[in-house]
Design a protein around this motif. Sequence first.
Motif, PDB file in Angstrom:
ATOM      1  N   ALA A  26     -16.629  -8.933  12.943  1.00  0.00           N
ATOM      2  CA  ALA A  26     -16.922  -7.477  13.491  1.00  0.00           C
ATOM      3  C   ALA A  26     -15.539  -6.796  13.863  1.00  0.00           C
ATOM      4  CB  ALA A  26     -18.069  -7.272  14.688  1.00  0.00           C
ATOM      5  N   LYS A  27     -15.089  -7.609  14.401  1.00  0.00           N
ATOM      6  CA  LYS A  27     -13.405  -7.305  14.924  1.00  0.00           C
ATOM      7  C   LYS A  27     -12.466  -6.977  13.736  1.00  0.00           C
ATOM      8  CE  LYS A  27     -13.136  -9.788  19.244  1.00  0.00           C
ATOM      9  NZ  LYS A  27     -12.584 -10.786  19.970  1.00  0.00           N
ATOM     10  N   GLN A  28     -12.723  -7.895  12.715  1.00  0.00           N
ATOM     11  CA  GLN A  28     -11.934  -7.412  11.414  1.00  0.00           C
ATOM     12  C   GLN A  28     -12.265  -6.205  10.745  1.00  0.00           C
ATOM     13  OE1 GLN A  28     -12.822 -11.357   9.670  1.00  0.00           O
ATOM     14  NE2 GLN A  28     -10.752 -11.733   9.559  1.00  0.00           N
ATOM     15  N   ILE A  29     -13.582  -6.277  10.704  1.00  0.00           N
ATOM     16  CA  ILE A  29     -14.173  -4.722   9.996  1.00  0.00           C
ATOM     17  C   ILE A  29     -13.537  -3.537  11.012  1.00  0.00           C
ATOM     18  CG2 ILE A  29     -16.101  -3.276   9.459  1.00  0.00           C
ATOM     19  CD1 ILE A  29     -17.422  -6.397   8.847  1.00  0.00           C
ATOM     20  N   TYR A  30     -13.640  -3.739  12.194  1.00  0.00           N
ATOM     21  CA  TYR A  30     -13.243  -2.532  13.154  1.00  0.00           C
ATOM     22  C   TYR A  30     -11.723  -2.396  12.766  1.00  0.00           C
ATOM     23  CZ  TYR A  30     -16.560  -0.505  16.205  1.00  0.00           C
ATOM     24  OH  TYR A  30     -17.632   0.382  16.938  1.00  0.00           O
ATOM     25  N   ALA A  31     -10.919  -3.222  12.735  1.00  0.00           N
ATOM     26  CA  ALA A  31      -9.678  -3.062  12.559  1.00  0.00           C
ATOM     27  C   ALA A  31      -9.231  -2.524  11.251  1.00  0.00           C
ATOM     28  CB  ALA A  31      -8.968  -4.550  12.608  1.00  0.00           C
ATOM     29  N   TRP A  32      -9.900  -2.902  10.119  1.00  0.00           N
ATOM     30  CA  TRP A  32      -9.805  -2.130   8.714  1.00  0.00           C
ATOM     31  C   TRP A  32     -10.159  -0.645   9.112  1.00  0.00           C
ATOM     32  CZ3 TRP A  32      -6.677  -4.053   5.342  1.00  0.00           C
ATOM     33  CH2 TRP A  32      -6.850  -5.458   5.250  1.00  0.00           C
ATOM     34  N   LEU A  33     -11.366  -0.336   9.666  1.00  0.00           N
ATOM     35  CA  LEU A  33     -11.756   1.132   9.956  1.00  0.00           C
ATOM     36  C   LEU A  33     -10.903   2.010  10.856  1.00  0.00           C
ATOM     37  CD1 LEU A  33     -15.530   0.395  10.295  1.00  0.00           C
ATOM     38  CD2 LEU A  33     -14.565   0.848   8.253  1.00  0.00           C
ATOM     39  N   TYR A  34     -10.550   1.381  11.968  1.00  0.00           N
ATOM     40  CA  TYR A  34      -9.970   2.064  12.940  1.00  0.00           C
ATOM     41  C   TYR A  34      -8.433   1.871  13.185  1.00  0.00           C
ATOM     42  CZ  TYR A  34     -14.801   3.091  13.811  1.00  0.00           C
ATOM     43  OH  TYR A  34     -16.146   3.386  13.557  1.00  0.00           O
ATOM     44  N   ARG A  35      -7.827   0.739  12.698  1.00  0.00           N
ATOM     45  CA  ARG A  35      -6.533   0.595  12.895  1.00  0.00           C
ATOM     46  C   ARG A  35      -5.890   1.074  11.442  1.00  0.00           C
ATOM     47  NH1 ARG A  35      -6.447  -1.964  17.878  1.00  0.00           N
ATOM     48  NH2 ARG A  35      -7.691  -0.292  18.678  1.00  0.00           N
ATOM     49  N   PHE A  41     -14.357  -0.504   1.273  1.00  0.00           N
ATOM     50  CA  PHE A  41     -14.468  -1.659   1.607  1.00  0.00           C
ATOM     51  C   PHE A  41     -13.759  -2.650   0.922  1.00  0.00           C
ATOM     52  CE2 PHE A  41     -18.738   0.299   3.038  1.00  0.00           C
ATOM     53  CZ  PHE A  41     -18.545   0.044   4.193  1.00  0.00           C
ATOM     54  N   ASP A  42     -13.440  -2.263  -0.373  1.00  0.00           N
ATOM     55  CA  ASP A  42     -12.502  -3.318  -1.235  1.00  0.00           C
ATOM     56  C   ASP A  42     -11.260  -3.651  -0.649  1.00  0.00           C
ATOM     57  OD1 ASP A  42     -14.371  -3.704  -3.350  1.00  0.00           O
ATOM     58  OD2 ASP A  42     -14.134  -1.843  -4.330  1.00  0.00           O
ATOM     59  N   GLU A  43     -10.815  -2.747   0.084  1.00  0.00           N
ATOM     60  CA  GLU A  43      -9.493  -2.731   0.823  1.00  0.00           C
ATOM     61  C   GLU A  43      -9.278  -3.778   1.936  1.00  0.00           C
ATOM     62  OE1 GLU A  43      -7.269   1.082   1.613  1.00  0.00           O
ATOM     63  OE2 GLU A  43      -9.223   1.626   0.615  1.00  0.00           O
ATOM     64  N   MET A  44     -10.492  -4.127   2.444  1.00  0.00           N
ATOM     65  CA  MET A  44     -10.760  -5.126   3.449  1.00  0.00           C
ATOM     66  C   MET A  44     -10.633  -6.662   3.092  1.00  0.00           C
ATOM     67  SD  MET A  44     -14.079  -3.689   5.494  1.00  0.00           S
ATOM     68  CE  MET A  44     -13.852  -1.743   6.017  1.00  0.00           C
ATOM     69  N   SER A  45      -9.226  -7.053   2.851  1.00  0.00           N
ATOM     70  CA  SER A  45      -8.831  -8.131   2.042  1.00  0.00           C
ATOM     71  C   SER A  45      -9.028  -9.503   2.732  1.00  0.00           C
ATOM     72  CB  SER A  45      -7.512  -7.838   1.503  1.00  0.00           C
ATOM     73  OG  SER A  45      -6.585  -7.756   2.702  1.00  0.00           O
ATOM     74  N   ASP A  46      -9.432  -9.440   3.983  1.00  0.00           N
ATOM     75  CA  ASP A  46      -9.466 -10.771   4.635  1.00  0.00           C
ATOM     76  C   ASP A  46     -11.265 -11.135   4.825  1.00  0.00           C
ATOM     77  OD1 ASP A  46      -9.978  -8.603   6.492  1.00  0.00           O
ATOM     78  OD2 ASP A  46      -8.497  -9.720   8.091  1.00  0.00           O
ATOM     79  N   LEU A  47     -11.993 -10.265   4.337  1.00  0.00           N
ATOM     80  CA  LEU A  47     -13.397 -10.541   4.302  1.00  0.00           C
ATOM     81  C   LEU A  47     -13.894 -11.350   2.971  1.00  0.00           C
ATOM     82  CD1 LEU A  47     -14.750  -7.307   5.801  1.00  0.00           C
ATOM     83  CD2 LEU A  47     -13.989  -9.140   6.824  1.00  0.00           C
ATOM     84  N   PRO A  48     -14.735 -12.189   3.200  1.00  0.00           N
ATOM     85  CA  PRO A  48     -15.251 -12.665   2.067  1.00  0.00           C
ATOM     86  C   PRO A  48     -15.967 -11.793   0.879  1.00  0.00           C
ATOM     87  CG  PRO A  48     -16.479 -13.487   3.929  1.00  0.00           C
ATOM     88  CD  PRO A  48     -15.352 -12.559   4.465  1.00  0.00           C
ATOM     89  N   ALA A  49     -15.798 -12.191  -0.334  1.00  0.00           N
ATOM     90  CA  ALA A  49     -16.380 -11.151  -1.477  1.00  0.00           C
ATOM     91  C   ALA A  49     -17.862 -10.751  -1.000  1.00  0.00           C
ATOM     92  CB  ALA A  49     -16.098 -11.735  -2.662  1.00  0.00           C
ATOM     93  N   ALA A  50     -18.753 -12.031  -0.775  1.00  0.00           N
ATOM     94  CA  ALA A  50     -20.010 -11.775  -0.612  1.00  0.00           C
ATOM     95  C   ALA A  50     -20.234 -10.688   0.554  1.00  0.00           C
ATOM     96  CB  ALA A  50     -20.559 -12.907  -0.198  1.00  0.00           C
ATOM     97  N   LEU A  51     -19.346 -10.953   1.500  1.00  0.00           N
ATOM     98  CA  LEU A  51     -19.845  -9.858   2.715  1.00  0.00           C
ATOM     99  C   LEU A  51     -19.334  -8.489   2.440  1.00  0.00           C
ATOM    100  CD1 LEU A  51     -20.354  -8.965   5.701  1.00  0.00           C
ATOM    101  CD2 LEU A  51     -17.869 -10.026   6.269  1.00  0.00           C
ATOM    102  N   GLU A  53     -19.729  -7.101  -0.666  1.00  0.00           N
ATOM    103  CA  GLU A  53     -20.817  -6.790  -1.312  1.00  0.00           C
ATOM    104  C   GLU A  53     -21.997  -6.411  -0.564  1.00  0.00           C
ATOM    105  OE1 GLU A  53     -20.856  -5.867  -4.395  1.00  0.00           O
ATOM    106  OE2 GLU A  53     -18.773  -6.340  -4.284  1.00  0.00           O
ATOM    107  N   GLN A  54     -22.334  -6.981   0.660  1.00  0.00           N
ATOM    108  CA  GLN A  54     -23.421  -6.733   1.474  1.00  0.00           C
ATOM    109  C   GLN A  54     -22.943  -5.470   2.158  1.00  0.00           C
ATOM    110  OE1 GLN A  54     -23.240 -10.460   3.726  1.00  0.00           O
ATOM    111  NE2 GLN A  54     -25.318 -10.928   3.310  1.00  0.00           N
ATOM    112  N   LEU A  55     -21.758  -5.246   2.589  1.00  0.00           N
ATOM    113  CA  LEU A  55     -21.411  -4.058   3.227  1.00  0.00           C
ATOM    114  C   LEU A  55     -21.555  -2.811   2.447  1.00  0.00           C
ATOM    115  CD1 LEU A  55     -18.319  -5.370   5.207  1.00  0.00           C
ATOM    116  CD2 LEU A  55     -20.285  -4.454   6.134  1.00  0.00           C
ATOM    117  N   LYS A  56     -21.078  -3.128   1.114  1.00  0.00           N
ATOM    118  CA  LYS A  56     -21.251  -1.933   0.376  1.00  0.00           C
ATOM    119  C   LYS A  56     -22.671  -1.512  -0.036  1.00  0.00           C
ATOM    120  CE  LYS A  56     -17.447  -2.760  -2.823  1.00  0.00           C
ATOM    121  NZ  LYS A  56     -17.141  -3.051  -4.165  1.00  0.00           N
ATOM    122  N   ALA A  57     -23.740  -2.621  -0.043  1.00  0.00           N
ATOM    123  CA  ALA A  57     -25.137  -2.336  -0.190  1.00  0.00           C
ATOM    124  C   ALA A  57     -25.910  -1.497   0.727  1.00  0.00           C
ATOM    125  CB  ALA A  57     -25.739  -3.616  -0.437  1.00  0.00           C
ATOM    126  N   GLU A  58     -25.279  -1.582   1.932  1.00  0.00           N
ATOM    127  CA  GLU A  58     -25.845  -0.698   2.940  1.00  0.00           C
ATOM    128  C   GLU A  58     -25.005   0.603   3.585  1.00  0.00           C
ATOM    129  OE1 GLU A  58     -28.070  -2.889   5.867  1.00  0.00           O
ATOM    130  OE2 GLU A  58     -28.272  -4.606   4.719  1.00  0.00           O
TER     131      GLU A  58
END
Length: 346
Positions: A26-35, A41-51, A53-58
């Motif tokens: 959650a903290k990593q995602i927040y850092a990508w979004l707000y920092r 979502f493809d730019e969030m390079s420290d997240l696993p590919a499966a995650l 995909e889950q983010l993009k689906a919703e």
Amino acid sequence: MRTIYDETIAQLTDWLAQRGQKSYRAKQIYAWLYRKQVSSFDEMSDLPAALIEQLKAEFYIDPVHLVDKQVARDLTAKYLFEMKDGSTVEAVLMHFSFGESVCVSSQVGCNMGCSFCASGLLKKQRNLTAGEMVGEVMFIERELMAEGKRVGNIVIMGTGEPFDNYDNVLDFCAVVNSDLGLAIGARHITISTCGIVPRIRDFAAGHYQYNLAVSLHAPNDEMRRRLMPVDQAYPLDTLMAALKDYSVDNHRRLTFEYILLKGVNDSDACAIELADLIRGMNAYVNLIPYNEVDENGYRTTDGRTALHFYDVLMKHGVKATLRTKHGDDIDAACGQLRARHELGKE
Ligand code: SAH
């Protein structure tokens, strides 16, 4: 699909847990979004590919698209944004000596029906989600970042009644206030309400640190009712009782907003009655010049009368500020830019 800006850090943590993901994501995602303020979502390079995909689906990221922008001589900028469903809302950027301030809308249209306000020209279509309000701020934040500036203050004073969209507005505040989000201090966030008493009591019970401003605009029920239909549901005695409890229990200073309308609420007698209503409370009155709206005939009080009204209040023991006009050469009145676009379509 919804925007990921909808998610408070707590909600995003729950969402991840339900999908078997680690909470620190959650903290990593927040850092990508707000920092880093990424737009995919493809730019969030420290997240696993499966995650990813889950983010993009919703979720999608950016909920707003700019349709119009007007910049006044004093550089006040008004934005008209379109949401994914085609509805439009306004936001305003004002430059103050104390920083950049963004005024956000909380609903598409408004049902409060204040007779002087352009927002009510178009009835409420729906509430904005928390993330759509975050989207208004993020659009402007990105623009400011390019100039090395940041959004420093947020006022929820655009179209809509924030306390008619209570949960989403508080989630919005949580996102922009979060240390991991935009980290805008609670004392730099102001919620303005026309006086929905049960929500004022909820807000008081929640002990939130955001500032509360209340649109008063008249010193007695008879006059207020003509300007603001909400006064019928919540007359001044119940409103003032709730506000006194809020300010005492929370040790908070309140702001009363009072638009000066020529020949309507700007007499000495009004100032004295207003002072009697407020004296003794931990509060001050923000006197606001009226932005004239062609459709309704109200006129703004001239500068000299406004200053006199201010003096009478101060002499009768009530602190006040006299706000100067911003952006009066553009459609800066609440709802004006949107009303012109929407009504023009009909
Ligand atoms: N519904 C909330 C917040 C939105 S309006 C509220 O009533 O407080 C924000 C403020 O702008 C209110 O004080 C409102 O009365 C005021 N306002 C509306 N139309 C205006 C106009 N044409 N000129 C100046 N202030 C206006």
